[in-house]
Motif scaffolding. Structure first.
Motif, PDB file in Angstrom:
ATOM      1  N   GLY A 111       1.022  -1.152   0.194  1.00  0.00           N
ATOM      2  CA  GLY A 111       0.539  -0.220   0.144  1.00  0.00           C
ATOM      3  C   GLY A 111       0.678   1.031  -0.372  1.00  0.00           C
ATOM      4  N   SER A 112       2.342   1.311   0.059  1.00  0.00           N
ATOM      5  CA  SER A 112       2.638   2.738   0.353  1.00  0.00           C
ATOM      6  C   SER A 112       2.921   2.991  -1.323  1.00  0.00           C
ATOM      7  CB  SER A 112       4.052   2.167   0.876  1.00  0.00           C
ATOM      8  OG  SER A 112       5.119   0.931  -0.136  1.00  0.00           O
ATOM      9  N   TRP A 113       4.132   4.570  -1.445  1.00  0.00           N
ATOM     10  CA  TRP A 113       3.847   4.526  -2.628  1.00  0.00           C
ATOM     11  C   TRP A 113       4.507   4.435  -3.669  1.00  0.00           C
ATOM     12  CZ3 TRP A 113       7.733   6.130  -5.154  1.00  0.00           C
ATOM     13  CH2 TRP A 113       9.360   6.347  -4.382  1.00  0.00           C
ATOM     14  N   ILE A 114       5.821   2.893  -3.360  1.00  0.00           N
ATOM     15  CA  ILE A 114       6.306   2.449  -4.666  1.00  0.00           C
ATOM     16  C   ILE A 114       5.910   0.955  -4.322  1.00  0.00           C
ATOM     17  CG2 ILE A 114       7.948   1.594  -1.706  1.00  0.00           C
ATOM     18  CD1 ILE A 114       9.830   2.801  -4.559  1.00  0.00           C
ATOM     19  N   GLY A 115       5.090   0.911  -3.683  1.00  0.00           N
ATOM     20  CA  GLY A 115       4.366  -0.486  -3.382  1.00  0.00           C
ATOM     21  C   GLY A 115       3.629  -0.423  -5.035  1.00  0.00           C
ATOM     22  N   ARG A 116       2.343   0.502  -5.143  1.00  0.00           N
ATOM     23  CA  ARG A 116       1.408   0.883  -5.915  1.00  0.00           C
ATOM     24  C   ARG A 116       2.104   0.592  -7.024  1.00  0.00           C
ATOM     25  NH1 ARG A 116      -3.577   4.244  -3.427  1.00  0.00           N
ATOM     26  NH2 ARG A 116      -3.284   2.182  -1.264  1.00  0.00           N
TER      27      ARG A 116
END
Length: 130
Positions: free
Chosen positions: A64-69
């Motif tokens: 759910g983090s920006w890098i994960g997205r």
């Protein structure tokens, strides 16, 4: 054996700019590798799902983090690009679309289609999740 000092075929340096056919081939190979790596992330998610709520919440925190997205967005695009370009190759395997205008047209269709499908999938995912 005679040793000629000439190239065997035109190399990429002969062209002023990258040809779409070369770009599509390179992208198809890269997206195949990205999808193989992405399957490891899917496996990580499945292990977290089976391991219990604490580990699942940890994995979902990363996802759910920006890098994960951003990684999931790239994986989604790679999936749709590889799918569309695979369909293009099936079209060629049937013996169709080898004329130069058709090759360029289907190349642009694959690029545009992969972006449209990616955006559509993310819009649907966020509308269902809301």
């Amino acid at each position: 054996m005679a040793n000629n000092n000439r190239p065997l075929s035109p190399h990429i340096q002969v062209y002023d700019m990258m040809q779409i056919t070369a770009l599509m081939s390179i992208l198809h190979r890269i997206t195949g590798v990205v999808l193989a790596g992405g399957l490891l992330l899917v496996l990580w998610w499945l292990v977290a799902l089976a391991s219990g709520p604490e580990y699942y919440n940890t994995v979902m925190g990363y996802a759910g983090s920006w890098i994960g997205r951003l990684v999931m967005l790239g994986f989604t695009w790679a999936l749709f690009y590889h799918l569309c370009n695979g369909l293009r190759h099936l079209y060629w395997d049937a013996g169709w679309g080898f004329e130069i205008p058709s090759v360029y047209r289907t190349g642009y269709m694959v690029l545009i289609g992969s972006v449209v499908l990616t955006v559509g999938a993310w819009v649907i995912a966020y509308s269902v999740g809301a």
